[in-house]
Write a protein that holds these residues in place. Sequence first.
Motif, PDB file in Angstrom:
ATOM      1  N   GLN A  19     -69.862  -1.217 -34.790  1.00  0.00           N
ATOM      2  CA  GLN A  19     -68.424  -1.368 -34.526  1.00  0.00           C
ATOM      3  C   GLN A  19     -67.633  -1.677 -35.794  1.00  0.00           C
ATOM      4  O   GLN A  19     -66.514  -1.230 -35.954  1.00  0.00           O
ATOM      5  CB  GLN A  19     -68.197  -2.486 -33.510  1.00  0.00           C
ATOM      6  N   ASP A  78     -66.858  -1.248 -39.588  1.00  0.00           N
ATOM      7  CA  ASP A  78     -67.008  -0.131 -40.523  1.00  0.00           C
ATOM      8  C   ASP A  78     -67.804  -0.567 -41.756  1.00  0.00           C
ATOM      9  O   ASP A  78     -67.338  -1.375 -42.548  1.00  0.00           O
ATOM     10  CB  ASP A  78     -65.602   0.332 -40.932  1.00  0.00           C
ATOM     11  N   ARG A 110     -59.763  -6.791 -39.054  1.00  0.00           N
ATOM     12  CA  ARG A 110     -59.521  -5.531 -38.329  1.00  0.00           C
ATOM     13  C   ARG A 110     -58.097  -5.068 -38.539  1.00  0.00           C
ATOM     14  O   ARG A 110     -57.166  -5.831 -38.317  1.00  0.00           O
ATOM     15  CB  ARG A 110     -59.720  -5.744 -36.837  1.00  0.00           C
ATOM     16  N   THR A 166     -59.603   0.246 -30.163  1.00  0.00           N
ATOM     17  CA  THR A 166     -60.765   0.467 -29.309  1.00  0.00           C
ATOM     18  C   THR A 166     -60.992  -0.670 -28.333  1.00  0.00           C
ATOM     19  O   THR A 166     -61.786  -0.546 -27.422  1.00  0.00           O
ATOM     20  CB  THR A 166     -62.028   0.659 -30.167  1.00  0.00           C
ATOM     21  N   TYR A 219     -60.440  -3.256 -42.301  1.00  0.00           N
ATOM     22  CA  TYR A 219     -61.290  -2.130 -41.886  1.00  0.00           C
ATOM     23  C   TYR A 219     -60.926  -1.775 -40.460  1.00  0.00           C
ATOM     24  O   TYR A 219     -60.316  -2.560 -39.747  1.00  0.00           O
ATOM     25  CB  TYR A 219     -62.762  -2.515 -41.980  1.00  0.00           C
ATOM     26  N   GLU A 220     -61.331  -0.563 -40.074  1.00  0.00           N
ATOM     27  CA  GLU A 220     -61.066  -0.137 -38.699  1.00  0.00           C
ATOM     28  C   GLU A 220     -62.264  -0.444 -37.840  1.00  0.00           C
ATOM     29  O   GLU A 220     -63.400  -0.224 -38.245  1.00  0.00           O
ATOM     30  CB  GLU A 220     -60.795   1.365 -38.668  1.00  0.00           C
ATOM     31  N   ARG A 221     -61.984  -0.937 -36.664  1.00  0.00           N
ATOM     32  CA  ARG A 221     -63.091  -1.253 -35.764  1.00  0.00           C
ATOM     33  C   ARG A 221     -63.324  -0.074 -34.828  1.00  0.00           C
ATOM     34  O   ARG A 221     -62.393   0.456 -34.234  1.00  0.00           O
ATOM     35  CB  ARG A 221     -62.746  -2.499 -34.962  1.00  0.00           C
ATOM     36  N   HIS A 222     -64.597   0.333 -34.748  1.00  0.00           N
ATOM     37  CA  HIS A 222     -64.931   1.490 -33.905  1.00  0.00           C
ATOM     38  C   HIS A 222     -65.442   1.040 -32.551  1.00  0.00           C
ATOM     39  O   HIS A 222     -65.592  -0.137 -32.276  1.00  0.00           O
ATOM     40  CB  HIS A 222     -66.015   2.329 -34.593  1.00  0.00           C
ATOM     41  N   GLU A 223     -65.779   2.071 -31.738  1.00  0.00           N
ATOM     42  CA  GLU A 223     -66.460   1.803 -30.464  1.00  0.00           C
ATOM     43  C   GLU A 223     -67.914   1.465 -30.774  1.00  0.00           C
ATOM     44  O   GLU A 223     -68.462   1.900 -31.779  1.00  0.00           O
ATOM     45  CB  GLU A 223     -66.469   3.076 -29.599  1.00  0.00           C
ATOM     46  N   LEU A 234     -71.727   2.026 -30.743  1.00  0.00           N
ATOM     47  CA  LEU A 234     -72.399   3.325 -30.781  1.00  0.00           C
ATOM     48  C   LEU A 234     -73.263   3.558 -29.553  1.00  0.00           C
ATOM     49  O   LEU A 234     -73.397   4.676 -29.075  1.00  0.00           O
ATOM     50  CB  LEU A 234     -73.252   3.443 -32.050  1.00  0.00           C
TER      51      LEU A 234
END
Length: 319
Positions: A107, A109, A131, A136, A203-207, A209
């Motif tokens: 999550q 990056d 973040r 997300t 940073y960007e927070r992702h979903e 995985l």
Amino acid sequence: MKNPVLYMIIPCYNEQEVLPQTSGMFLNELHDLVAKGKISDDSRVMFVNDGSKDRTWEIITELSRKDPHFIGISQSRNRGHQNAVLAGLMEAKDLCDITISIDCDGQDDIHAMEEMVDAYLDGCEIVYGVRSKRDTDTFFKRFTAEGFYKVLNALGAEVVFNHADYRLMSSRALQEFAKFKEVNLYLRGMVPLVGFKSTCVTYERHERLAGESHYPLKKMLALAFDGITSLSVKPIRMITGAGIFFFILSLLGILWSVITALSGNSVPGWASTACIVFLMGGLQALFMGVIGEYIGKIYLEVKGRPRYIVSERTWEQDK
Ligand code: UDP
Ligand code: MG
């Protein structure tokens, strides 16, 4: 100067779905940073198994057999995310120059690590990952989380807005952090107490995985409650404030009942009863507040936090 040794500290709890994917990403990032000449090849990806009930620990041991850059420790049982991160940081602090703690689910990056290391090379001892947006996250999570940071700050605890536990800490900062002996952990609120030169990296927070979150609402609330109660004694102050308020109110109440009785507008016996009730209520509230103040002091004392941390000495300047 020799390139610093970096340890990535990665807590894992029941992560058999996601580890096979993300372990490679961590290793790639490590190699990348080595290739760019920013960190030493002695750097490691260190997993902390937090008493997982699935194959997580087997996966970690397999990884460490295949590639010496992977290492792992396993906690004797599940102790929760904060304790897992602390275990990793404390194990690593004497083995490396810098640590970066990061979740194992992809999550956060990982490319922000380079910027963190750059900041370290620029002289920062702590670098907070922040973040940039919370796209997300669900509206509910975003709303509660951001509200919570504001409440904490209002209560006098210094927390970095929108920073979770993705952060770089130098071994020097960790040596000082190790002196914080408290057992109720809220790392993101405790680390700023260490001080030293620090900065933020966004940073960007992702979903996630794969797999699912281990932070249901119940655990989130428990963490939030820990955050408030281990960083602030303001709630106790509020009781003292309320105690003083009610005490003053009770004095006014007594005055009022005496005046009413003297003007003959009450049944016999009412004024004396009302006075006692007001007085007892007011006094009790006040005394609770005073006792609370001492409990607050005891609370701070038993934590045994360091009373000072030196960052520079003139006689050590040309290191
Ligand atoms: N984690 C842990 N122990 C726990 C719960 C979670 O070590 O009891 C780890 C988990 O494996 C992950 C990190 O803490 O690496 C963050 O957890 P998760 O992704 O489930 O939380 P979310 O990102 O949804 O807040
Ligand atoms: Mg996660």
